[in-house]
Design a protein around this motif. Structure first.
Motif, short mmCIF file in Angstrom:
data_model
loop_
_atom_site.label_atom_id
_atom_site.label_comp_id
_atom_site.label_asym_id
_atom_site.label_seq_id
_atom_site.Cartn_x
_atom_site.Cartn_y
_atom_site.Cartn_z
N ASP A 177 0.69 -1.14 0.00
CA ASP A 177 0.14 0.00 0.10
C ASP A 177 0.72 1.24 -0.05
O ASP A 177 1.93 1.42 0.58
N TYR A 178 0.25 2.42 -0.59
CA TYR A 178 0.89 3.73 -0.23
C TYR A 178 0.77 4.18 1.02
O TYR A 178 -0.21 3.94 1.83
N LYS B 46 6.09 -2.72 -8.29
CA LYS B 46 5.30 -3.60 -8.82
C LYS B 46 5.31 -3.76 -10.36
O LYS B 46 5.35 -4.58 -11.02
N GLN C 16 -2.85 0.78 -4.11
CA GLN C 16 -1.42 0.31 -4.36
C GLN C 16 -1.09 0.83 -6.03
O GLN C 16 -0.07 0.48 -6.68
#
Length: 554
Positions: A312-313, A352, A320
Motif C-alpha cells: 500500500d501507499y 510492482k 497500490q
C-alpha cells in the motif's frame, strides 16, 4: 568572444566549410574506452571529428577555418534520453502552472490566460504537493474563473488532469460514468466526478480536445528545438509519438530541416501502431532522425498515486496504484515490437510495475527473442532491490531522470515507507552492477535544462543545497559518470554510441561551449551553467545573444 563571433560569420562561406579547427578550448570528452580525455583543439571535417589534441594540431591544417575558443569549456553535445518534444513545444505556448503554490495562484493565472485566448484552454504543471493542504482540486475551483469554455490542466507528471464543469459537459460525462481499466475518476462526497481524472481516465476528456493541425505540430517542433539547443541539447529521445508526428518527423528529416537530432519512440497507444511498425525502422543519412523503438506504459506516476506498488501507499491505505496494462498485454506488445525489429521501452515507476515488466520481458525473450535490442525501462524509479540485478541479466537499460529524485524526494517519503525506498532512484547501484544508465529530464514534466539533471545526479540536493548531505546520498554519481549518462549512456541506449556521445574520431562533431568549467566549478554552481554555443555536425546551431537575459533556470 569577439574573435569567435567574427570567425563564425566567416564560417558561413562554403569555401571554408570543409575543415574547421577550434583551438584554445578547455575541452573534455568521455571516451568509449571509459576514460575522460582533455584537449584544447578539435579538428572537424565534413561534420565529423578528425582528431582532438593540443593547440599544435592547428598547424597541420593550414587551409582550415581557425577559431579561437578563448578558453571556454567545450563538452560533447548533451543527449536527453527521455523527453516529449511536441509536448514541450506546446507547453511553451500553453498556460504554464509550474511552481504554483496554491489554487488561488492558479486561478489568477487562469483568469489572465483566459482573457487573451479563445476556445479550449489547455495548461499543465500544477502539483498539489506544493499547496498548503496537498489535496486534489475540483472542477468548482476552475468554474469560479472560467465557466463557458472547457479547461483542461495536466498535472506536472502528465498522469492526471484537472478540468472544469464545461469540459465534463462537452465530454457528456454523467455521474454514473465508470473508471476505465488502468484509470481512476476521483469523486466528491456525493459520488460524482470531482474534476480529476487519473491516467487512462484522462481520455474520457482528452478525446474531445480538437486535433492539432500539421502546422501546429511543426510549430511545436520548431519551438521545442530552439529551446533545447539553447540548453546544449544536440540530441533528444522523444518518448512516444503518434502517427501524425511520425509522418512529420520523417518529412522534416528528408527535407533536412530538423532543428536537432531526434530518436523517436512510437506510441503503443496509437491506433496506427501496427501500420507504423510494418513501415519498418527509419534512419536518415545524417543521423538526425532515428525510429526503431516503441514506447509502452505499464503504470502511472508517484505524485498522482498511480505508480503501481507491491504494498500500500504509506499515505493512502488499501491503494497500490494502477497498472495500465496487464502482463499478458505487455507481452503481446513486446512480441509485436520484436517481430518487426523494434525495441520496447516501457514506462515503469513503481516496484510492482518494474517487477511485472521484467517478468514480461523475460517471458518474451524466451519465446521470441529480442534480448539484444537494447530494450529499456523508462524511469525505473522505485525498484525492489531484488529486481535491480535483473536489469543486467536481461540486458535492460535503466533510462532514468536525475531531476525526478530531487523533485520527488519530499513527496516520495510521504508516499513510501523505508522498505519501499530501498531501491529508489538507484543510479549508483545500477552503475556498479554494470548497467548502462541513460539520463534525461522527462521534459516538459521537468525543466529541460540538462545542467539541472547533472547537478541533481551529483548532489541529490535541491537548488538550496538541501538536504545538507544529499537525499539517500549513497546513490550520487561523480561528475564524470553523470556526464557519461547524458552523453555516451544515452547514445548507447539509441544504438548510436559509435556516432554520438563523445568527440572521438569519426563521430559527428556535436559539441557545446559553456561559460563555466563543469569539472572545476563549485558544485552548487553546476545548475547555473549557461550555454554560449551549440554545434551539430560541425555547424553552429545556437549562439547566445550578448543581450540575452533569459533565466538560467529555464
Amino acid at each position: 568572444m569577439r574573435c569567435l563571433l567574427a570567425c563564425l560569420i566567416t564560417l558561413s562561406l562554403p569555401v571554408l566549410a570543409d575543415t574547421t579547427v577550434i583551438y584554445n578550448a578547455n575541452g573534455y570528452t568521455p571516451t568509449y574506452s571509459g576514460q575522460l580525455q582533455q584537449f584544447s583543439t578539435l579538428v572537424i571535417k565534413d561534420g565529423k571529428v578528425v582528431k582532438v589534441g593540443d593547440d599544435k594540431l592547428k598547424a597541420s591544417f593550414p587551409n582550415a577555418a581557425i577559431f579561437d575558443a578563448e578558453q571556454q569549456t567545450l563538452l560533447p553535445g548533451l543527449i536527453d534520453a527521455h523527453g516529449h518534444v511536441i509536448g514541450l513545444g506546446n507547453n511553451l505556448a500553453q498556460l504554464d502552472l509550474r511552481g504554483s503554490t496554491s489554487i488561488a495562484e492558479i486561478q489568477k493565472k487562469l483568469a489572465v490566460f483566459a482573457a487573451n485566448n479563445q476556445g479550449w484552454i489547455i495548461g499543465r504543471g500544477w502539483n498539489q504537493e506544493l499547496w498548503p493542504n496537498k489535496q486534489f482540486p475540483t472542477a468548482a475551483d476552475l468554474d469560479k474563473v472560467v465557466k463557458d469554455v472547457p479547461v483542461v490542466l495536466s498535472r506536472v507528471d502528465s498522469h492526471a488532469i484537472w478540468v472544469n464543469s464545461k469540459a465534463m459537459e462537452l465530454a457528456k460525462l454523467t455521474p454514473s460514468v465508470q473508471s476505465p481499466a488502468g484509470g481512476e475518476i476521483i469523486r466528491n462526497q456525493a459520488g460524482q466526478p470531482s474534476g480529476i481524472f487519473v491516467d487512462k481516465a484522462e481520455s474520457l476528456i482528452t478525446a474531445h480536445i480538437p486535433t492539432p493541425s500539421d502546422q501546429d505540430v511543426n510549430n511545436a517542433l520548431n519551438q521545442a528545438g530552439q529551446h533545447l539547443l539553447s540548453l546544449g541539447i544536440t540530441s533528444t529521445h522523444d518518448a512516444g509519438i503518434d502517427k501524425q508526428t511520425w509522418q512529420i518527423y520523417k518529412q522534416r528529416a528528408e527535407q533536412g530541416t530538423l532543428p536537432l537530432r531526434i530518436v523517436a519512440m512510437l506510441s503503443a497507444t496509437d491506433p496506427s501502431l501496427e501500420d507504423m511498425l510494418r513501415a519498418g525502422r527509419y534512419k536518415d543519412l545524417n543521423d538526425f532522425m532515428s525510429i526503431r523503438s516503441v514506447k509502452i506504459y505499464a503504470d502511472g506516476a508517484l505524485g498522482s498515486r498511480g505508480a503501481a506498488l507491491q504494498a500500500d501507499y504509506a499515505d493512502r491505505k488499501n491503494h497500490q496504484g494502477l497498472m495500465l496494462e496487464t502482463q499478458q498485454k505487455l507481452e503481446q506488445l513486446y512480441t509485436l515490437s520484436f517481430n518487426h525489429g523494434f525495441s520496447a521501452n516501457t514506462h515503469a515507476i513503481g516496484d510492482k510495475a518494474n517487477h511485472i515488466v521484467l517478468d514480461a520481458y523475460q517471458n518474451v525473450f524466451k519465446k521470441t527473442g529480442g534480448i539484444l535490442l537494447r530494450n529499456r525501462i523508462e524511469h525505473a524509479q522505485i525498484v525492489a532491490p531484488a529486481d535491480i540485478p535483473r536489469f543486467k541479466t536481461l540486458k535492460i537499460i535503466p533510462s532514468m531522470q536525475p531531476v525526478h529524485a530531487t523533485s520527488d524526494m519530499h513527496m516520495a517519503e510521504q508516499r513510501l515507507d523505508e522498505a519501499q525506498l530501498q531501491g529508489a532512484y538507484a543510479w549508483q547501484t545500477f552503475l556498479k552492477q554494470g548497467s548502462v544508465v541513460a539520463a534525461g529530464s522527462d521534459y516538459p514534466v521537468e525543466l529541460a535544462n540538462p545542467f539541472d539533471g547533472l547537478y541533481s545526479a551529483i548532489t541529490r540536493q535541491d537548488h538550496n543545497q538541501l538536504p545538507a548531505n544529499g537525499w539517500r546520498v549513497s546513490e550520487v554519481l561523480s561528475r564524470e559518470d553523470a556526464l557519461r549518462a547524458f552523453t555516451l549512456g544515452a547514445a548507447y541506449a539509441a544504438h548510436q554510441e559509435f556516432k554520438l556521445g563523445s568527440l572521438e574520431q569519426g563521430k559527428w562533431a556535436d559539441f557545446i561551449l559553456i561559460d563555466k568549467d563543469y569539472f572545476k566549478v563549485p558544485v552548487q554552481e553546476i545548475f547555473t551553467i549557461v550555454v554560449n554555443q551549440t554545434w551539430i555536425g560541425g555547424e553552429l546551431r545556437y549562439q547566445k545573444a550578448q543581450t540575452d537575459n533569459q533565466s538560467k533556470a529555464q
